[in-house]
Design a protein around this motif. Structure first.
Motif, PDB file in Angstrom:
ATOM      1  N   ARG A  18       0.835  -1.204   0.000  1.00 41.26           N
ATOM      2  CA  ARG A  18       0.000   0.000   0.000  1.00 41.26           C
ATOM      3  C   ARG A  18       0.869   1.254   0.000  1.00 41.26           C
ATOM      4  O   ARG A  18       0.580   2.224  -0.705  1.00 41.26           O
ATOM      5  CB  ARG A  18      -0.933  -0.006   1.220  1.00 41.26           C
ATOM      6  N   ALA A  19       1.952   1.240   0.782  1.00 45.06           N
ATOM      7  CA  ALA A  19       2.853   2.387   0.816  1.00 45.06           C
ATOM      8  C   ALA A  19       3.475   2.635  -0.554  1.00 45.06           C
ATOM      9  O   ALA A  19       3.599   3.782  -0.998  1.00 45.06           O
ATOM     10  CB  ALA A  19       3.939   2.164   1.861  1.00 45.06           C
ATOM     11  N   THR A  20       3.858   1.563  -1.230  1.00 45.87           N
ATOM     12  CA  THR A  20       4.464   1.687  -2.556  1.00 45.87           C
ATOM     13  C   THR A  20       3.470   2.266  -3.558  1.00 45.87           C
ATOM     14  O   THR A  20       3.818   3.130  -4.384  1.00 45.87           O
ATOM     15  CB  THR A  20       4.960   0.313  -3.037  1.00 45.87           C
ATOM     16  N   GLU A  21       2.224   1.814  -3.467  1.00 44.84           N
ATOM     17  CA  GLU A  21       1.173   2.319  -4.350  1.00 44.84           C
ATOM     18  C   GLU A  21       0.907   3.805  -4.106  1.00 44.84           C
ATOM     19  O   GLU A  21       0.846   4.613  -5.046  1.00 44.84           O
ATOM     20  CB  GLU A  21      -0.102   1.510  -4.124  1.00 44.84           C
ATOM     21  N   LEU A  22       0.781   4.172  -2.831  1.00 39.59           N
ATOM     22  CA  LEU A  22       0.542   5.567  -2.489  1.00 39.59           C
ATOM     23  C   LEU A  22       1.702   6.460  -2.926  1.00 39.59           C
ATOM     24  O   LEU A  22       1.503   7.548  -3.472  1.00 39.59           O
ATOM     25  CB  LEU A  22       0.337   5.713  -0.976  1.00 39.59           C
ATOM     26  N   ALA A  23       2.915   5.997  -2.668  1.00 39.43           N
ATOM     27  CA  ALA A  23       4.094   6.789  -3.012  1.00 39.43           C
ATOM     28  C   ALA A  23       4.161   7.058  -4.510  1.00 39.43           C
ATOM     29  O   ALA A  23       4.490   8.175  -4.941  1.00 39.43           O
ATOM     30  CB  ALA A  23       5.351   6.081  -2.534  1.00 39.43           C
ATOM     31  N   ALA A  45      15.317   0.758   6.055  1.00 42.69           N
ATOM     32  CA  ALA A  45      15.786   1.501   4.891  1.00 42.69           C
ATOM     33  C   ALA A  45      15.436   0.790   3.585  1.00 42.69           C
ATOM     34  O   ALA A  45      15.108   1.427   2.583  1.00 42.69           O
ATOM     35  CB  ALA A  45      17.295   1.719   4.988  1.00 42.69           C
ATOM     36  N   ALA A  46      15.473  -0.542   3.598  1.00 43.84           N
ATOM     37  CA  ALA A  46      15.155  -1.297   2.381  1.00 43.84           C
ATOM     38  C   ALA A  46      13.715  -1.053   1.956  1.00 43.84           C
ATOM     39  O   ALA A  46      13.405  -0.974   0.760  1.00 43.84           O
ATOM     40  CB  ALA A  46      15.392  -2.790   2.620  1.00 43.84           C
ATOM     41  N   GLY A  47      12.816  -0.930   2.937  1.00 42.42           N
ATOM     42  CA  GLY A  47      11.423  -0.651   2.618  1.00 42.42           C
ATOM     43  C   GLY A  47      11.246   0.721   2.002  1.00 42.42           C
ATOM     44  O   GLY A  47      10.458   0.899   1.067  1.00 42.42           O
ATOM     45  N   VAL A  48      11.966   1.704   2.539  1.00 42.94           N
ATOM     46  CA  VAL A  48      11.901   3.049   1.970  1.00 42.94           C
ATOM     47  C   VAL A  48      12.404   3.024   0.531  1.00 42.94           C
ATOM     48  O   VAL A  48      11.793   3.618  -0.365  1.00 42.94           O
ATOM     49  CB  VAL A  48      12.713   4.053   2.811  1.00 42.94           C
ATOM     50  N   GLU A  49      13.496   2.333   0.293  1.00 35.61           N
ATOM     51  CA  GLU A  49      14.054   2.252  -1.061  1.00 35.61           C
ATOM     52  C   GLU A  49      13.068   1.597  -2.023  1.00 35.61           C
ATOM     53  O   GLU A  49      12.957   2.008  -3.180  1.00 35.61           O
ATOM     54  CB  GLU A  49      15.365   1.475  -1.037  1.00 35.61           C
ATOM     55  N   ARG A  50      12.355   0.579  -1.549  1.00 33.72           N
ATOM     56  CA  ARG A  50      11.391  -0.109  -2.412  1.00 33.72           C
ATOM     57  C   ARG A  50      10.171   0.771  -2.689  1.00 33.72           C
ATOM     58  O   ARG A  50       9.682   0.842  -3.820  1.00 33.72           O
ATOM     59  CB  ARG A  50      10.940  -1.419  -1.771  1.00 33.72           C
ATOM     60  N   ALA A  51       9.667   1.444  -1.657  1.00 36.87           N
ATOM     61  CA  ALA A  51       8.425   2.202  -1.813  1.00 36.87           C
ATOM     62  C   ALA A  51       8.623   3.512  -2.555  1.00 36.87           C
ATOM     63  O   ALA A  51       7.713   3.990  -3.233  1.00 36.87           O
ATOM     64  CB  ALA A  51       7.814   2.472  -0.437  1.00 36.87           C
TER      65      ALA A  51
END
Length: 232
Positions: A18-23, A45-51
């Protein structure tokens, strides 16, 4: 250097998809992205990089507050892995901690912003934890501490922006959460809120907007609506 957007959307959700979609939707609408503690604890940090879409302006809102050496190391790690445009520390961490944060950021593009008083707190909340002065007095006190440590800017409620701007001058950055467009449903858990145009008029440089964008039926359309209102 390309000018950073006036609006940063708070991607304060735990679900990575959902975060990736919103971003993706919000970055395409022309706003920056703020990832905070809830998301960072869940995905790192890996999640931020992906999203985060490639090149999207990044505000990493971790509100670091610890002994100086620990904060210095955390700031260095955040810059090494993500190189955010903005990174937050708590101004109440004291002069040595703030100086350590700035030392770690030296030579990078990352701007260190000091959190003054959270927008969820009012005078009665400060009184409950032994802080007797009114909120605005504490905001000014913490900003002056941050100025001595040469912080790049501050986080404050929109209702505090005019007084803080008059105190610190034009140079420091003011990043202002607690923003609710006139068409947004309610203030949620934030007690000191204004509209985007009101906050900019009072001296804010950048705005943080969460639920009015991320919970909208069409987040990108909501973001464009805010940007159009500011442009007008």
């Amino acid at each position: 250097m390309t000018a950073l957007p006036k609006v940063f959307a708070a991607i304060d959700v735990r679900d990575l998809d959902r975060a990736t979609e919103l971003a993706a939707q919000l970055a395409a609408a022309g706003v920056g992205l703020k990832f905070g503690l809830e998301f960072f604890v869940a995905h790192g940090a890996a999640g931020v990089e992906r999203a985060r879409p490639a090149g999207a302006p990044l505000f990493l809102d971790l509100k670091l507050h610890d002994i100086p050496a620990t904060v210095e190391g955390a700031v260095a790690s955040a810059i090494e892995t993500l190189e955010p445009d903005f990174l937050t520390v708590h101004s109440s961490g004291g002069p040595a901690m703030l100086t350590a944060a700035m030392k770690a950021a030296r030579g990078s593009r990352t701007k260190i912003l000091g959190v003054t008083v959270l927008t969820s707190l009012d005078d009665s909340d400060l009184d409950a934890v032994g802080q007797k002065a009114p909120v605005l007095d504490q905001v000014v006190r913490l900003a002056r501490t941050g100025l001595h440590a040469e912080l790049d800017g501050f986080i404050c409620a929109p209702t505090d922006a005019a007084t803080l701007r008059a105190t610190i001058g034009r140079a420091p950055i003011l990043m202002v959460p607690g923003i609710r467009p006139a068409w947004a449903a309610d203030a949620g858990d934030q007690k000191r809120v204004l509209t985007p145009a009101q906050a900019i008029a009072l001296g804010a440089d950048h705005l943080v907007i969460g639920r009015p964008l991320t919970q909208a039926a069409d987040p990108a359309a909501a973001a464009r609506k805010v940007l159009a209102e500011l442009a007008a």
